[in-house]
Design a protein around this motif. Structure first.
Motif, mmCIF file in Angstrom:
data_model
loop_
_atom_site.group_PDB
_atom_site.id
_atom_site.type_symbol
_atom_site.label_atom_id
_atom_site.label_comp_id
_atom_site.label_asym_id
_atom_site.label_seq_id
_atom_site.Cartn_x
_atom_site.Cartn_y
_atom_site.Cartn_z
ATOM 1 N N PRO A 43 0.821 -1.214 0.000
ATOM 2 C CA PRO A 43 0.000 0.000 0.000
ATOM 3 C C PRO A 43 0.856 1.267 0.000
ATOM 4 O O PRO A 43 2.031 1.223 0.378
ATOM 5 C CB PRO A 43 -0.793 -0.111 1.305
ATOM 6 C CG PRO A 43 0.079 -0.936 2.198
ATOM 7 C CD PRO A 43 0.747 -1.924 1.282
ATOM 8 N N ASP A 47 -2.023 5.741 2.260
ATOM 9 C CA ASP A 47 -3.081 4.797 2.629
ATOM 10 C C ASP A 47 -2.826 4.193 4.012
ATOM 11 O O ASP A 47 -3.753 4.006 4.800
ATOM 12 C CB ASP A 47 -3.217 3.687 1.592
ATOM 13 C CG ASP A 47 -3.847 4.153 0.295
ATOM 14 O OD1 ASP A 47 -4.481 5.238 0.276
ATOM 15 O OD2 ASP A 47 -3.717 3.432 -0.712
ATOM 16 N N ILE A 48 -1.572 3.899 4.300
ATOM 17 C CA ILE A 48 -1.225 3.353 5.616
ATOM 18 C C ILE A 48 -1.546 4.389 6.694
ATOM 19 O O ILE A 48 -2.176 4.077 7.706
ATOM 20 C CB ILE A 48 0.260 2.941 5.673
ATOM 21 C CG1 ILE A 48 0.535 1.795 4.689
ATOM 22 C CG2 ILE A 48 0.667 2.555 7.100
ATOM 23 C CD1 ILE A 48 2.002 1.511 4.447
ATOM 24 N N LYS A 51 -5.298 4.640 7.208
ATOM 25 C CA LYS A 51 -5.878 3.465 7.874
ATOM 26 C C LYS A 51 -5.668 3.507 9.380
ATOM 27 O O LYS A 51 -6.537 3.111 10.161
ATOM 28 C CB LYS A 51 -5.276 2.177 7.303
ATOM 29 C CG LYS A 51 -5.846 0.916 7.925
ATOM 30 C CD LYS A 51 -5.325 -0.327 7.237
ATOM 31 C CE LYS A 51 -5.993 -1.559 7.793
ATOM 32 N NZ LYS A 51 -6.494 -2.417 6.746
ATOM 33 N N TYR A 52 -4.516 3.985 9.814
ATOM 34 C CA TYR A 52 -4.169 3.967 11.225
ATOM 35 C C TYR A 52 -4.271 5.340 11.896
ATOM 36 O O TYR A 52 -3.820 5.496 13.038
ATOM 37 C CB TYR A 52 -2.755 3.398 11.407
ATOM 38 C CG TYR A 52 -2.640 1.966 10.960
ATOM 39 C CD1 TYR A 52 -3.224 0.943 11.698
ATOM 40 C CD2 TYR A 52 -1.972 1.630 9.788
ATOM 41 C CE1 TYR A 52 -3.133 -0.381 11.290
ATOM 42 C CE2 TYR A 52 -1.875 0.310 9.372
ATOM 43 C CZ TYR A 52 -2.456 -0.690 10.128
ATOM 44 O OH TYR A 52 -2.367 -2.004 9.722
ATOM 45 N N TRP A 74 -3.088 -6.174 4.338
ATOM 46 C CA TRP A 74 -3.293 -5.457 3.074
ATOM 47 C C TRP A 74 -3.499 -6.401 1.891
ATOM 48 O O TRP A 74 -3.423 -5.986 0.752
ATOM 49 C CB TRP A 74 -2.101 -4.536 2.811
ATOM 50 C CG TRP A 74 -1.997 -3.437 3.808
ATOM 51 C CD1 TRP A 74 -1.257 -3.447 4.957
ATOM 52 C CD2 TRP A 74 -2.670 -2.183 3.788
ATOM 53 N NE1 TRP A 74 -1.425 -2.282 5.634
ATOM 54 C CE2 TRP A 74 -2.286 -1.484 4.936
ATOM 55 C CE3 TRP A 74 -3.566 -1.588 2.899
ATOM 56 C CZ2 TRP A 74 -2.763 -0.200 5.225
ATOM 57 C CZ3 TRP A 74 -4.029 -0.308 3.189
ATOM 58 C CH2 TRP A 74 -3.630 0.372 4.338
#
Length: 101
Positions: A43, A47-48, A51-52, A74
């Motif tokens: 990813p 995006d990482i 997501k977090y 992922w």
């Protein structure tokens, strides 16, 4: 002339840490599978980060994943362990990844 030089130094100071961390990501081969803003094998860093974003412990968790690797979060392609990355480097990389918006 003095003002132009000051502006250049100020811009470098602001951009410096981000570039240094991307340079570390390049040096540690992260960029072989990841990019800042698009999916490659893994990813994108943006995006990482997204997501977090709500996880206050995400940087610490990502630092562990950077060193030990991981799978299943992922998709089917596992992230290999990165034994060449020190704990301090992993923390720096994870903080930089989490700063990508």
């Amino acid at each position: 002339m003095k003002r132009a030089v000051f502006v250049l130094f100020a811009a470098a100071a602001v951009a410096g840490p981000a570039l240094a961390d991307q340079a570390l990501a390049t040096a540690k081969n992260c960029m072989a599978c990841h990019a800042v803003d698009k999916k490659l094998v893994g990813p994108s860093f943006k995006d990482i980060s997204a997501k977090y974003a709500a996880d206050s412990g995400a940087a610490d968790k990502l630092a562990v994943k950077i060193i030990k690797g991981g799978s299943g979060v992922w998709g089917p392609v596992p992230m290999p362990a990165n034994a060449q990355v020190s704990e301090a480097e992993a923390k720096k990389l994870a903080a930089w990844v989490m700063s990508q918006k």
